[in-house]
Scaffold this active site. Structure first.
Site, PDB file in Angstrom:
ATOM      1  N   ARG A  30       0.855  -1.186   0.000  1.00 34.20           N
ATOM      2  CA  ARG A  30       0.000   0.000   0.000  1.00 34.20           C
ATOM      3  C   ARG A  30       0.892   1.237   0.000  1.00 34.20           C
ATOM      4  NH1 ARG A  30      -4.203   2.600   4.341  1.00 34.20           N
ATOM      5  NH2 ARG A  30      -4.987   4.182   2.895  1.00 34.20           N
ATOM      6  N   HIS A  31       0.480   2.242  -0.715  1.00 32.18           N
ATOM      7  CA  HIS A  31       1.231   3.499  -0.782  1.00 32.18           C
ATOM      8  C   HIS A  31       1.429   4.110   0.598  1.00 32.18           C
ATOM      9  CE1 HIS A  31      -2.326   5.936   0.018  1.00 32.18           C
ATOM     10  NE2 HIS A  31      -2.983   5.113  -0.794  1.00 32.18           N
ATOM     11  N   GLU A  43       1.606   7.416   3.324  1.00 30.46           N
ATOM     12  CA  GLU A  43       0.571   8.363   3.750  1.00 30.46           C
ATOM     13  C   GLU A  43       0.511   9.600   2.862  1.00 30.46           C
ATOM     14  OE1 GLU A  43      -0.360   9.552   8.110  1.00 30.46           O
ATOM     15  OE2 GLU A  43       0.812  11.217   7.261  1.00 30.46           O
ATOM     16  N   THR A  44      -0.713  10.100   2.691  1.00 29.17           N
ATOM     17  CA  THR A  44      -0.960  11.363   1.997  1.00 29.17           C
ATOM     18  C   THR A  44      -1.658  12.313   2.968  1.00 29.17           C
ATOM     19  OG1 THR A  44      -3.197  10.853   1.244  1.00 29.17           O
ATOM     20  CG2 THR A  44      -1.368  10.075  -0.165  1.00 29.17           C
ATOM     21  N   ASN A 104      -5.046  10.931   3.615  1.00 27.80           N
ATOM     22  CA  ASN A 104      -5.063   9.828   4.583  1.00 27.80           C
ATOM     23  C   ASN A 104      -5.085  10.381   5.995  1.00 27.80           C
ATOM     24  OD1 ASN A 104      -2.745   7.947   2.634  1.00 27.80           O
ATOM     25  ND2 ASN A 104      -4.882   7.419   2.917  1.00 27.80           N
ATOM     26  N   GLN A 129      -9.841   9.079  -1.054  1.00 25.99           N
ATOM     27  CA  GLN A 129      -9.051   9.555  -2.191  1.00 25.99           C
ATOM     28  C   GLN A 129      -9.496   8.949  -3.509  1.00 25.99           C
ATOM     29  OE1 GLN A 129      -4.682  10.300  -0.770  1.00 25.99           O
ATOM     30  NE2 GLN A 129      -5.467   8.445   0.200  1.00 25.99           N
ATOM     31  N   ARG A 159       0.590   8.673  -5.751  1.00 24.46           N
ATOM     32  CA  ARG A 159       0.971   8.201  -4.412  1.00 24.46           C
ATOM     33  C   ARG A 159       1.536   6.783  -4.452  1.00 24.46           C
ATOM     34  NH1 ARG A 159      -4.610   8.912  -4.739  1.00 24.46           N
ATOM     35  NH2 ARG A 159      -5.944   7.138  -4.176  1.00 24.46           N
ATOM     36  N   GLU A 164      -6.941   2.445  -6.790  1.00 26.35           N
ATOM     37  CA  GLU A 164      -7.920   2.346  -5.711  1.00 26.35           C
ATOM     38  C   GLU A 164      -9.317   2.307  -6.335  1.00 26.35           C
ATOM     39  OE1 GLU A 164      -9.201   1.410  -3.022  1.00 26.35           O
ATOM     40  OE2 GLU A 164      -8.108   2.671  -1.598  1.00 26.35           O
ATOM     41  N   ASN A 209     -12.821   3.623  -7.403  1.00 25.27           N
ATOM     42  CA  ASN A 209     -13.334   4.932  -7.792  1.00 25.27           C
ATOM     43  C   ASN A 209     -14.495   5.221  -6.846  1.00 25.27           C
ATOM     44  OD1 ASN A 209     -14.690   7.092  -8.892  1.00 25.27           O
ATOM     45  ND2 ASN A 209     -14.523   6.371 -10.998  1.00 25.27           N
ATOM     46  N   GLY A 268      -5.231   0.784  -0.424  1.00 25.86           N
ATOM     47  CA  GLY A 268      -5.867   0.007   0.637  1.00 25.86           C
ATOM     48  C   GLY A 268      -7.062  -0.811   0.195  1.00 25.86           C
TER      49      GLY A 268
END
Length: 182
Positions: free
Chosen positions: A8-9, A11-12, A15, A21, A58, A78, A80, A138
């Protein structure tokens, strides 16, 4: 055998705020960049036949920081979230319930759980035998984990190993928990 390692990417900003997102292209924040760099030494100890990432920044950014240049694909995106993009899942009970009841998930103006699964399954089933590293999101990773008969929250920079041939979970490595416990 086809083995897939899903990451999983990092943190943004969204997040950190609990915002959905989906396909909105939110880059990593400083914490997310640090998470990806923290993961790098561990990933570099392993060999992969290919490296792929969602085409959202990300995930691609996490791949570059944590391992190297990936092949980008929209198949690893991810969900939509449609009308829910940018909404806070913490403040909206309807969104929380939809996420918890994953199989019945259907974002208004977005994707259903079945549509998410269809694109992921087609991509992963197209990978040749070998070990493949895939940077994703995620919800997408949760869909794959559920296909193995497991479930759970997928933390930022978590790594999940799956024997895709047998649809069997191999391991779940959660960087956030490791860092918290030293």
């Amino acid at each position: 055998m086809t083995e897939v390692w899903l990451v999983r990417h990092g943190e943004t900003a969204w997040n950190a705020l609990g915002r959905m997102q989906g396909w909105t292209d939110v880059p990593l924040n400083a914490a997310g960049e640090a998470q990806a760099l923290e993961l790098r030494p561990w990933l570099l100890r392993h060999a992969f036949d290919s490296v792929h990432a969602s085409d959202l920044s990300r995930a691609a950014q996490t791949a570059r920081l944590a391992y190297g240049e990936p092949r980008l694909t929209s198949a690893l995106r991810e969900a939509n979230f449609g009308d829910w993009e940018g909404q806070s899942w913490q403040e909206r009970e309807d969104i929380r319930n939809a996420l918890l009841d994953f199989d019945a998930f259907a974002a208004p103006g977005g994707e259903t759980a079945a549509q998410i699964w269809e694109r992921l399954e087609a991509f992963l089933s197209g990978l040749p035998a070998g070990r493949h590293l895939c940077f994703s999101h995620g919800g997408a990773i949760r869909a794959v984990v559920r296909a193995t008969g497991n479930d759970g929250r997928i933390h930022n920079c978590a790594v999940i190993g799956v024997n895709w041939t047998e649809r069997r979970l191999l391991f779940m490595r959660n960087l956030e928990e490791e860092l918290a416990h030293g």
